[in-house]
Design a protein around this motif. Structure first.
Motif, short mmCIF file in Angstrom:
data_model
loop_
_atom_site.label_atom_id
_atom_site.label_comp_id
_atom_site.label_asym_id
_atom_site.label_seq_id
_atom_site.Cartn_x
_atom_site.Cartn_y
_atom_site.Cartn_z
N ALA B 482 0.82 -1.21 0.00
CA ALA B 482 0.00 0.00 0.00
C ALA B 482 0.85 1.26 0.00
N ASN B 483 0.38 2.26 -0.69
CA ASN B 483 1.07 3.57 -0.91
C ASN B 483 2.59 3.51 -0.73
N SER B 484 3.22 2.77 -1.65
CA SER B 484 4.69 2.69 -1.61
C SER B 484 5.29 3.36 -2.84
N SER B 485 4.45 4.07 -3.62
CA SER B 485 4.97 4.64 -4.87
C SER B 485 5.96 5.77 -4.55
N ALA B 486 6.89 5.96 -5.45
CA ALA B 486 7.95 6.95 -5.24
C ALA B 486 7.39 8.34 -5.51
N PRO B 487 7.59 9.28 -4.61
CA PRO B 487 7.08 10.64 -4.83
C PRO B 487 7.78 11.28 -6.01
N SER B 488 7.01 12.01 -6.81
CA SER B 488 7.67 12.75 -7.90
C SER B 488 8.31 14.01 -7.30
N ARG B 489 9.30 14.55 -8.00
CA ARG B 489 10.02 15.68 -7.39
C ARG B 489 10.37 16.72 -8.44
N GLN B 490 10.69 17.88 -7.96
CA GLN B 490 11.05 18.98 -8.85
C GLN B 490 12.53 18.87 -9.21
N ALA B 491 12.88 19.48 -10.33
CA ALA B 491 14.29 19.60 -10.69
C ALA B 491 14.43 20.83 -11.57
N THR B 492 15.49 21.56 -11.36
CA THR B 492 15.64 22.80 -12.14
C THR B 492 16.47 22.54 -13.38
N LEU B 493 15.98 23.06 -14.47
CA LEU B 493 16.63 22.85 -15.76
C LEU B 493 17.92 23.63 -15.83
N ARG B 494 18.98 23.01 -16.30
CA ARG B 494 20.24 23.73 -16.48
C ARG B 494 20.39 24.05 -17.96
#
Lengths: 435, 909, 197
Positions: B482-494
């Motif tokens: 149950a709810n083990s999915s990986a959280p999505s995250r931000q990343a800044t473009l270089r």
């Protein structure tokens, strides 16, 4: 010694006294070899299954069915010649009818093998017959294959009876001419106590007429039935009302051709010039030409129908015959069955036994090609563009074909060795009338 | 779904032994006499042991988990279904999960421990290993080579191992690596990241040689989402720019064949014009059209490139998506799921060490590096320099040949384990049968190396210690933690400089290496189901072939089945050719995974080894020359003719237009009275079919369909009950169509008319039945079938060997018998008997055919057409519904929904 | 010339003709009988289990041993443990029951000889028949009178069809039945798909 006795003596000689020299022996050896091929082919087939043939999807029928139609086609002429010509009072038939009938019986018996062996599970072939069984099931009466079973068996039985009844008086003749005790018993048994009493003659005559009347419609029914085995299908190239007459015509065509070939061979082999005269051959040739023209007509109509109907699939199937991968088959068929027989218009050709032999053989081969062409060129492509196959027979297909030829030859050799090859009493009648 | 405890397995082992050989088998037509074998009840009292049981577990593909339900009968796993509650499946599956059943029961699996080719045992191996590890203080000279994995348990044991033996090292390699994905992210964001997509909110898709429907991790889910969006909401538009046709090409509104470099520069051009830097490009028209569509769908579009695309391209695509505001809307970034983000260098390091002789002990877990490693690594040679090496694998393959020890690896259906899906969701893999042979799983093996003697179950349970017993049980029941999915995250473009791809010299061609559609990189070579599965578009089986564009082929004077010599990187390989419509010119596609030498009997020595041309520097694409050899190698293909014109069996409508209905033909038959009971029917939505073949292989597994082998396929005797026809519609850019063809179950069936024994008949619910035990094999039915869906057992195709994997509810056909699709009548009858028992009517969707259940895009709908509310009735009411060859008046129960094409007219000129 | 066959030979000939036909027919009949199932012949078993005793005398319900008969296709054969439910108390020393005790002790299943043999391509489902009120005895006979069990019906397709054509005749619904059996039409019951898949 009077003409009729000469005939009797000659026929008796063939059956009883003339020892077979090299040519006869060679013939026997050839037949034996081919027969062995048949046994090998069938054993392999039963052991492995129809997969040993070149069949595929979509070409689920191949050589076996072509052979079947070819053989049963040749099995037509005999009965037709003797029965129809008998009813038409064409007494020249006397010289050819006996071995023509024999040919019929053997050809039909051979043809009967193929529908059985081409089954996926031949050991269950009898399920096509209606009989009380533990499954409480019946055949499927809408299928032409079911009726085909009856057509073949009925035709075979009638042909055999007709042939045998017709032979009775001559068997008696052979019995009386017999020199050894064994022969006397053999022919005596087969003659069923024929004494030539006037009562017997009367009974015999009416029996012959009766069976003839029975046989002639059967001749047409059996080949119309064979035609239905194809035209019942919705396969483009098969699904045509023409097929009935087309197949009857084709059968007569190959049948007459085969009779012609056998007549010439027999006449040569046993010096029967006085029994099978040039006029007889000439008449046969004319018959062949007549039927040939009808067959040619059928080819023409077969082209007309799709283009007239405007059915795209039918047209595609037909054009594929002209220029498809199997086009050569189509054109070769036309050459053998339409072009070559036209030579028979010339009386000189009709009186040239060599030429007749060549033409006869060409037609027999041509008719086989026709059946092969009809089956394969109709099946190798289908309604969906994605479905396209190729079919080419394997060695096992071919073995079965030549094996069946071997079986036919073997049976025919036994016939000429043991039984009266021409109808003595009818020739007598004919001579008496002409005299 | 009953869950499963370790104890249950132990007991199921003897349960299996007791039952496997008695009642568990399947029927054989033709043995007219009934069986005489004894009845063997189990010793322990267990009720309903013949009822099917479903176990939720997960099967991995390139390390990523796909959730499945495994159907077992008498303790035999016999069928794989998708797991509706697993995010990567949502009920769908792919060909590889389906084919697992064959791999499990395959006779070519290695069955015993081998020491230098001679029989040995696990204990002996254990002692030797322990001794070596002991002598190598802190594990110097000890190396482990494993395939990339997402398994938490493996990670845990890996950590333990490296902690115990600090001087040891762990390497990772898999030839279908995702290195470029991570490298691309590094370029764009400065760190390696996973990318995952959400097609449920996407209206414009631009696939840059990217088959996101069948090859990406999570592609089963993507296919599902893609189809859902396409079917149920505003018209979408799909562009596919590709070197060779792939699943996306089939449903693409516009597809165009380009060489890899052209695709790269096209992407650059896209980026430029998004920045309003109008550069002139040979593809201006296409670029502008696509840019227009994309900018109208900001945040509702996806530009996607394939795993194998060069890192620069990945970076460019990231930038484009960022500019379009798709990041965080339709595209999400997350921490890498695989345990290695640069496998090639990992393997290079290992190989160098091996060649230098620094490696004394090498443990290889799974994989077949000796075959799949880049040619310039000469891995096999280096392997011989290793003092002591052991290979844990399901087959005694090329790598095992060069190792001192070969050890049987447990198949995923036999062992405990765990894995993460494309979105990080974790699943526990539970065995559905005790190991058939003397094998161990990777984690059990590691535990052994660590000197622990714990069972697989305990190892996995230990990893998930945090879960309470109830949560654990639920995880087993549902197939997901149950709810083990990986959280999505931000990343800044270089910002990064885009190197324009070097244009290729004219005298050479591009060679592109691709995973084979059915055997991948060779990992599935031993699987006869996959070998015989016709590859999309080429319809090729039991081999690979070099794919060429028509123009290039004409220029080189090459036709299908010609053998060409491919020369690149100083190596030459000879390969048969297939000329592929819609393939890029000046470019050759080389499928990997063939030309194996030790793949097990039927799979060894077929096809050619494209890997021989593959070097680390140019891993996915290289340059080379092609010569015609003059030789010909016949190929086993299931379809000869693919080009269609106006009369195409696949109908296409513009946008949402209705289709011209088949005009009703006059008929001699009296109109059939409508029935009141069930009336089974099927609708196949060609607008959702991606030609992925999953239905075909699912059907094969469900209905005990035999594999017939290369030669029989060449003769046109393949047995698949549902085939996928591929068509090419000629155009400037040829349009490609796929059409699944099962039995049509015609109401006026031509086949029924001609059977002399009534072996094929109609039943009152509209099924066209094939009664195997009545069939005598006249084959007239097949001749008379306009769709040619009937299959004939020309020889004895079914074998005793395949008995254990067969479905006991379906009769096994012997030689001489015709067979065909039955709409999975065994499923219908089972359900009917149940409902008849409780005296109720079947609910819609209670009976799913195998093909329908497996289809990732729900393109196949089956049900009762007498019930106007049923899904199939609604589908058939669609204005795009049409009957195949309707003009024949066969009144098929299987009908099709026409494809929709949402085209931009200017691109069709 | 002397006649070789006298008048009497006519008779001989006719008799021979008819005789040969009769011979062929006779052989076929004999063959059919040879392969027919042995109805009414007791089948030897590793343990001489008597339905007469257990059903007739003790009065056990069929479902005590054949526990899945109303829930699954197979009636179910009792696990060795089921036998021991009673026989751990009764006849514990009887040598006849030795195989059962051994089976439980060694965990080796018993091997019962088949009484009813159904070809593998026939899919018979016990539960639907039982639930629709078909009495076990309809097919298995009165086992309460069978010391050793024997086959009571032929299981020929014809025999199955007799019932499927007139289902009502075979169905007996108990007065206290909770659910009324939902029978398919006879027309449906005689469709091939009912038994063959």
């Amino acid at each position: 010694m009077s003409a009729q006795n000469v005939i009797a003596a000659r026929v008796a000689d063939i059956a009883q006294r003339t020892p077979w020299r090299t040519r006869g022996r060679v013939a026997v050896w050839i037949a034996g070899a081919l027969l062995a091929a048949l046994i090998v082919a069938v054993t392999m087939l039963l052991a492995k299954g129809t997969g040993i043939w070149g069949l595929d999807r979509p070409v689920m029928w191949g050589l076996a069915i072509a052979n079947y139609v070819w053989w049963i086609g040749m099995g037509m002429a005999g009965t037709f010649i003797s029965a129809a010509l008998l009813l038409l009072r064409q007494d020249w038939r006397a010289s050819v009818n006996r071995f023509a009938e024999a040919m019929t019986v053997f050809a039909v018996s051979v043809s009967g093998l193929f529908p059985i062996f081409h089954l996926g599970r031949p050991w269950f072939f009898y399920w096509v017959a209606p009989y009380p069984n533990a499954m409480g099931t019946w055949p499927q009466w809408r299928s032409s294959l079911t009726w085909d079973f009856f057509a073949i068996s009925a035709y075979l039985i009638v042909s055999i009876v007709y042939w045998y009844i017709g032979m009775l008086p001559d068997l008696a003749t052979l019995r009386d001419a017999a020199t050894t005790q064994r022969q006397r018993y053999f022919y005596g048994f087969l003659a069923l106590g024929w004494r030539g009493a006037s009562t017997q003659w009367r009974a015999h005559a009416s029996a012959a007429r009766l069976l003839a009347g029975l046989a002639v419609p059967l001749v047409f029914s059996v080949h119309t039935m064979v035609a239905l085995d194809f035209s019942q299908g919705i396969v483009a190239g098969w699904h045509s009302s023409l097929f009935g007459p087309f197949f009857v015509g084709g059968a007569l065509f190959s049948g007459f051709a085969m009779t012609l070939v056998l007549a010439i061979v027999l006449r040569r082999a046993f010096a029967l010039d006085r029994l099978i005269t040039d006029t007889d051959l000439d008449r046969l040739a004319k018959l062949l030409l007549a039927v040939g023209i009808f067959v040619a007509y059928c080819y023409a109509v077969e082209l007309l129908i799709p283009f007239y109907s405007g059915d795209a699939q039918e047209i595609a199937a037909t054009t594929a015959r002209f220029d498809g991968p199997f086009a050569w088959l189509y054109w070769l068929t036309l050459i053998c069955n339409v072009v070559v027989p036209q030579a028979l218009w010339s009386p000189t050709v009709r009186r040239n036994r060599g030429a007749l032999l060549v033409i006869g053989t060409t037609v027999v081969v041509g008719m086989w090609l026709e059946r092969f062409m009809l089956i394969v060129t109709s099946l190798y492509r289908s309604y969906l563009p994605s479905v396209e196959g190729r079919y080419w027979p394997t060695v096992w297909d071919w073995l079965l074909l030549i094996g069946s030829i071997g079986l036919f030859i073997a049976m025919f050799l036994l016939f000429v060795r043991l039984l009266p090859v021409v109808s003595v009493y009818e020739l007598r009648k004919r001579r008496e009338q002409t005299a | 779904m009953p869950s499963l405890t370790d104890a249950a397995i132990e007991s199921r082992r003897d349960f299996l032994k007791a039952l496997a050989l008695s009642v568990g088998g399947s029927a054989l037509v033709g043995c007219a006499r009934a069986p005489d074998d004894p009845i063997i009840p189990s010793v322990a009292d267990r009720a309903g042991e013949d009822l099917p049981m479903f176990y939720a577990t997960a099967l991995t593909r390139n390390g990523y988990a796909n959730g499945v339900l495994v159907k077992t009968r008498y303790g035999h796993p016999i069928k794989i279904e998708g797991n509706p509650s697993h995010p990567a499946s949502l009920g769908g599956t792919d060909i590889f999960s389906q084919a697992n059943i064959f791999s499990l029961w395959s006779d070519e699996r290695s069955k015993s421990v081998l020491r230098r080719g001679s029989l040995s045992s696990w204990p002996t191996f254990g002692e030797e290993l322990a001794a070596r590890l002991a002598t190598s203080r802190n594990g110097s000279g000890v190396r482990i080579l494993a395939e990339p994995s997402t398994s938490p348990t493996l990670q845990r044991l890996k950590k333990n191992f490296l902690a115990r033996f600090p001087a040891a090292a762990w390497h990772t390699y898999q030839s279908l690596s995702r290195d470029n994905v991570y490298a691309g992210a590094k370029l764009a964001f400065g760190e390696a990241l996973e990318t995952r997509y959400d097609f449920t909110r996407c209206d414009v898709m631009v696939a840059l040689d990217a088959d996101f429907l069948t090859t990406l991790p999570g592609s089963v889910r993507y296919a599902h989402d893609f189809a859902t969006r396409r079917t149920h909401s505003a018209p979408t538009r799909v562009y596919s720019l590709e070197t060779s046709p792939n699943a996306v090409s089939i449903l693409a509104d516009h597809r165009r064949a380009l060489r890899p470099n052209e695709i790269h520069s096209f992407a650059a051009a896209l980026l430029d014009s998004l920045d309003n830097k109008a550069t002139d490009s040979p593809f201006a028209k296409w670029r502008d059209a696509i840019v227009a569509d994309l900018s109208n769908a900001r945040g509702r579009s996806i530009v996607v490139c394939a795993d194998h695309a060069p890192p620069e391209l990945h970076a460019v695509v990231h930038t484009i998506n960022a500019k379009l505001g798709n990041l965080g809307a339709t595209i999400f970034l997350a921490e890498p799921l695989l345990d290695e983000t640069d496998q090639l260098s990992s393997l290079r390091t290992l190989t160098d060490e091996m060649r230098a002789g620094n490696v004394e002990t090498l443990l290889v877990i799974g994989g077949d590096p000796a075959y799949t490693a880049p040619a310039d690594f000469a891995f096999a040679g280096a392997l011989d320099r290793v003092a002591w090496s052991a290979h844990l694998a399901t087959e005694n393959d090329e790598t095992s040949l060069h190792c001192d020890w070969h050890l049987p690896l447990s198949q995923e259906l036999e062992a405990w384990g765990d894995a993460r899906a494309f979105d990080g969701t974790a699943s526990v893999q539970q065995p559905t049968i005790a190991p058939l042979h003397d094998s161990k799983s990777g984690i059990e093996w590691l535990a052994m190396a660590l000197g622990e003697s714990t069972t697989g179950h305990d190892l996995v349970r230990e990893t998930w210690r945090s879960l309470s017993d109830d949560v654990w049980k639920n995880a087993l029941r549902d197939g997901v933690v149950a709810n083990s999915s990986a959280p999505s995250r931000q990343a800044t473009l270089r910002t990064f400089d885009i190197k324009p791809p070097s244009t290729s010299a004219t005298d050479t061609l591009d060679f592109v290496f691709r995973a084979d559609p059915t055997v991948g990189d060779g990992a599935h070579a031993g699987n006869a189901w996959l070998q015989e599965l016709p590859k999309p578009f080429t319809q090729l089986t039991w081999s690979n072939a070099a794919l060429l564009g028509p123009e290039t082929a004409k220029r080189l004077g090459i036709v299908d089945e010609d053998v060409i010599r491919l020369v690149a990187n100083g190596v030459s390989v000879e390969a048969p050719v297939i000329v592929q419509d819609g393939h890029a010119e000046q470019c050759v596609t080389l499928p990997l995974g063939y030309g194996r030498t030790r793949a097990g009997g039927s799979a060894s020595g077929i096809g050619f080894d494209a890997g021989a041309l593959r070097v680390a520097e140019r891993f996915w694409q290289t340059r080379g020359t092609v010569q015609k050899t003059g030789f010909v190698r016949p190929l086993a293909r299931t379809q000869r003719h693919a080009v269609v014109g106006k009369d195409s069996p696949v109908r296409v409508v513009a946008g949402d237009a209705a289709i011209a209905p088949n005009e009703t033909q006059p008929s001699l038959f009296a109109p059939r009275a409508s029935t009141t009971g069930y009336a089974w029917g099927m609708a196949i939505n060609l607008d959702a079919c991606i030609g992925c073949n999953t239905c075909t292989i699912a059907c094969q597994s469900e209905n005990n369909i035999s594999s017939v082998g290369r030669d029989q396929v060449r003769r046109g005797r393949a047995m698949h009950w549902i085939r996928i026809d591929h068509y090419v519609e000629p155009a400037a850019q040829p349009r490609l169509h796929a059409q699944p063809v099962p039995c049509m179950h015609c109401e006026d069936a031509p086949c029924e008319l001609v059977c002399p024994v009534g072996a094929t008949v109609h039943d009152s619910e509209g099924l066209n039945l094939q009664v195997y035990n009545r069939c005598v094999g006249t084959r007239f039915c097949s001749n008379n079938c306009p769709y040619k869906v009937r299959r004939f057992n020309f020889l004895q195709f079914s074998t005793e060997a395949s008995r254990d994997s067969q479905n006991p509810d379906v009769t096994v056909r012997n030689r001489g018998v015709m067979e065909k699709c039955t709409y999975c009548i065994q499923r219908i009858e089972t359900a009917r008997i149940e409902t008849d028992r409780d005296g109720r009517k079947l609910r819609d969707g209670e009976v799913l055919t195998a093909c329908q259940a497996a289809c990732p895009t729900s393109a196949i709908v089956f049900g009762d057409i007498n019930d106007p509310s049923s899904a199939v009735s609604r589908a058939k009411a669609d204005t795009r519904n049409y009957a195949l060859l309707g003009e024949l008046n066969t009144r098929p129960r299987t009908t099709y929904l026409a494809k929709r094409r949402n085209a931009r007219t200017e691109l069709d000129e | 010339m002397s006649q070789i066959f006298g008048r009497h030979f006519d008779l001989v000939f006719r008799v021979a003709l008819i005789g040969s036909i009769a011979l062929v027919a006779g052989l076929i009949v004999i063959w059919r009988i040879a392969i027919a199932p042995a109805i009414g012949a007791p089948v030897e078993q590793p343990v001489p289990f008597s339905h007469k005793h257990h059903v007739g005398d003790v009065g056990l319900d069929c479902r005590y041993c054949h526990s899945t008969v109303d829930s699954s296709a197979y009636a179910g054969m009792p696990a060795s443990e089921v036998c021991m439910n009673c026989h751990s108390q009764l006849f514990t020393t009887s040598s006849l029951l030795a195989p059962v005790r051994d089976s439980v002790r060694d965990g080796k299943p018993l091997h019962w000889n088949r009484v009813y043999r159904l070809p593998d391509f026939v899919y018979f489902n016990h539960s639907i028949h039982v639930n629709n009120g078909v009495d076990c005895a309809n097919c298995h006979g009165d086992v309460a009178r069978m010391p050793l069990t024997w086959q009571a019906s032929s299981l020929e397709m014809r025999w199955c069809l007799d019932c499927h054509r007139h289902p009502q005749a075979a169905v007996s619904v108990a007065a206290n039945a909770t659910t009324k059996p939902t029978l398919r039409e006879a027309a449906q019951l005689t469709e091939c798909s009912t038994c063959h898949r």
